[in-house]
Design a protein around this motif. Structure first.
Motif, PDB file in Angstrom:
ATOM      1  N   GLU A 112       0.812  -1.209   0.000  1.00  0.00           N
ATOM      2  CA  GLU A 112       0.000   0.000   0.000  1.00  0.00           C
ATOM      3  C   GLU A 112       0.847   1.260   0.000  1.00  0.00           C
ATOM      4  N   ARG A 113       2.170   1.108   0.200  1.00  0.00           N
ATOM      5  CA  ARG A 113       3.061   2.260   0.241  1.00  0.00           C
ATOM      6  C   ARG A 113       4.204   2.067  -0.737  1.00  0.00           C
ATOM      7  N   HIS A 114       4.663   3.156  -1.267  1.00  0.00           N
ATOM      8  CA  HIS A 114       5.812   3.167  -2.163  1.00  0.00           C
ATOM      9  C   HIS A 114       7.098   2.972  -1.357  1.00  0.00           C
ATOM     10  N   SER A 115       7.990   2.129  -1.837  1.00  0.00           N
ATOM     11  CA  SER A 115       9.261   1.889  -1.141  1.00  0.00           C
ATOM     12  C   SER A 115      10.139   3.132  -1.223  1.00  0.00           C
ATOM     13  N   PRO A 116      10.498   3.718  -0.102  1.00  0.00           N
ATOM     14  CA  PRO A 116      11.306   4.943  -0.144  1.00  0.00           C
ATOM     15  C   PRO A 116      12.769   4.639  -0.434  1.00  0.00           C
ATOM     16  N   ALA A 117      13.472   5.648  -0.917  1.00  0.00           N
ATOM     17  CA  ALA A 117      14.919   5.542  -1.064  1.00  0.00           C
ATOM     18  C   ALA A 117      15.557   5.516   0.321  1.00  0.00           C
ATOM     19  N   LEU A 118      16.759   4.951   0.398  1.00  0.00           N
ATOM     20  CA  LEU A 118      17.459   4.840   1.681  1.00  0.00           C
ATOM     21  C   LEU A 118      18.834   5.489   1.584  1.00  0.00           C
ATOM     22  N   PHE A 119      18.973   6.642   2.156  1.00  0.00           N
ATOM     23  CA  PHE A 119      20.288   7.281   2.284  1.00  0.00           C
ATOM     24  C   PHE A 119      20.164   8.428   3.280  1.00  0.00           C
ATOM     25  N   ASN A 120      21.285   8.782   3.861  1.00  0.00           N
ATOM     26  CA  ASN A 120      21.356   9.844   4.877  1.00  0.00           C
ATOM     27  C   ASN A 120      20.362   9.606   6.012  1.00  0.00           C
ATOM     28  N   LEU A 121      20.170   8.335   6.343  1.00  0.00           N
ATOM     29  CA  LEU A 121      19.216   7.967   7.389  1.00  0.00           C
ATOM     30  C   LEU A 121      19.746   8.274   8.787  1.00  0.00           C
ATOM     31  N   ALA A 122      21.047   8.456   8.908  1.00  0.00           N
ATOM     32  CA  ALA A 122      21.609   8.789  10.223  1.00  0.00           C
ATOM     33  C   ALA A 122      21.152  10.158  10.706  1.00  0.00           C
ATOM     34  N   TRP A 123      20.559  10.935   9.789  1.00  0.00           N
ATOM     35  CA  TRP A 123      20.077  12.270  10.161  1.00  0.00           C
ATOM     36  C   TRP A 123      18.559  12.318  10.317  1.00  0.00           C
ATOM     37  N   MET A 124      17.911  11.158  10.271  1.00  0.00           N
ATOM     38  CA  MET A 124      16.459  11.115  10.412  1.00  0.00           C
ATOM     39  C   MET A 124      16.099  10.814  11.861  1.00  0.00           C
TER      40      MET A 124
END
Length: 363
Positions: A112-124
């Motif tokens: 039901e959701r679009h797969s998001p890109a994964l990068f710069n996750l240390a800042w989320m």
């Protein structure tokens, strides 16, 4: 699944030992010393980036990151042995999948959701998933691992399967004091994902005044337009405020779907102001991560920009940040403006990041 990452998950692990075939073509390296203290790994912060969000109970270590990378590309951690994290997060697409709603999971049903890109996750530090339903990468990892339409794995079974594998047992013991547990699977995956840093695009080199790097007139114009019209949400060097906004893509928020995805952040916060609000994605690598929005409804960047120029719905929940045309909802953009913005967005594509070989490159 389209991306057969199971054949080369790590140069450090013999694939025969992992039960996925011969390791004759893999350059072996010594296994980590299980009696040694995990080696601390410092995350290099790119120029202009804020401080990362540190998890005190899950610090980065060389052993933890390697384990997380190995798990990320391993299909054996799914219920049917056919789905890895990389099945929906392809490195060549900035760890997105190029699909509106993927159906690569064990059930074969569209998500039901679009797969998001994964990068710069240390800042989320403001929640993961499109609606912020997960507080951090550790808890987020358990979602796709156990979801019936994604990897569909029972966590007790996951621990059992991994504990039967001597190579994994050594890697878990080297990375964590308590060895092979589902919690440590999530911790290792989180550590690896925090090392996915994208900050070496043409834009970054231009900002760093690298020799020979110049912007065209159109790129400069696009940059100015993004700063003027988009930076209220796509802010800073991360090109996201990591917040949630209703950007006027829907008028009807009634939702009877299983996950009530159309409700956006409201599904989590139950605050009326969050109705239909979704997390701001980064503009970095956006030209290689189509389609767009939480449900992948826009197949091209032209459609996205046309939405903001001409299609923003004026509802009680639409963010005032997109009321940039007098009192009207929307952003005044000509076709020349749209072309310039796209030219600038191309400068945010990090070719080294999307071209990295995770089978042989070290973290």
């Amino acid at each position: 699944m389209g991306f057969n990452y199971g054949i080369g998950i790590s140069s450090m692990v013999c694939l025969a030992a992992l039960g996925m075939g011969s390791c004759a073509a893999i350059e072996e390296e010594p296994m980590p010393d299980v009696n040694a203290t995990p080696t601390k790994l410092e995350l290099e912060v790119p120029d202009g980036f804020p401080s990362p969000v540190y998890m005190e109970d899950n610090p980065l270590t060389e052993q933890g990151v390697l384990l997380g990378k190995t798990l990320f590309f391993d299909k054996s951690i799914s219920a049917d042995g056919r789905v890895s994290c990389a099945s929906c997060h392809n490195p060549a697409l900035a760890f997105s999948d190029g699909l509106a709603l993927g159906a690569q999971g064990v059930s074969g049903k569209a998500l039901e959701r679009h797969s998001p890109a994964l990068f710069n996750l240390a800042w989320m530090g403001n929640g993961l998933f499109w609606d912020g339903g997960s507080k951090n990468l550790e808890s987020q990892a358990l979602g796709p691992l156990t979801h019936a339409d994604e990897m569909g794995m029972d966590l007790a079974e996951l621990e059992y399967v991994l504990s039967l594998n001597p190579s994994y047992t050594e890697m878990f013991d080297a990375a964590f004091e308590d060895g092979t547990t589902a919690v440590n699977v999530a911790k290792a995956l989180a550590q690896f994902q925090r090392t996915l840093v994208s900050a070496d695009s043409k834009y970054d080199r231009w900002m760093g005044e690298a020799s020979g790097v110049r912007f065209t007139d159109s790129e400069l114009k696009g940059f100015a337009l993004v700063k003027k019209h988009c930076a209220s949400c796509h802010s800073g060097e991360l090109f996201t405020d990591n917040k949630f906004h209703n950007n006027g893509i829907d008028e009807d928020f009634s939702d009877t779907s299983h996950e009530m995805i159309r409700l956006g952040r409201y599904r989590i916060s139950h605050a009326e102001a969050d109705m239909g609000a979704f997390k701001t994605p980064s503009l970095r690598n956006s030209m290689v991560t189509a389609p767009y929005m939480h449900d992948g409804r826009f197949g091209t960047m032209d459609e996205v920009l046309d939405h903001y120029a001409n299609q923003v719905a004026n509802t009680a929940y639409t963010s005032r940040l997109v009321f940039q045309n007098g009192e009207k909802a929307g952003i005044p953009l000509s076709q020349e403006d749209i072309s310039a913005i796209k030219d600038f967005l191309h400068t945010l594509t990090d070719q080294d990041f999307i071209g990295k070989d995770y089978w042989t490159d070290s973290n």
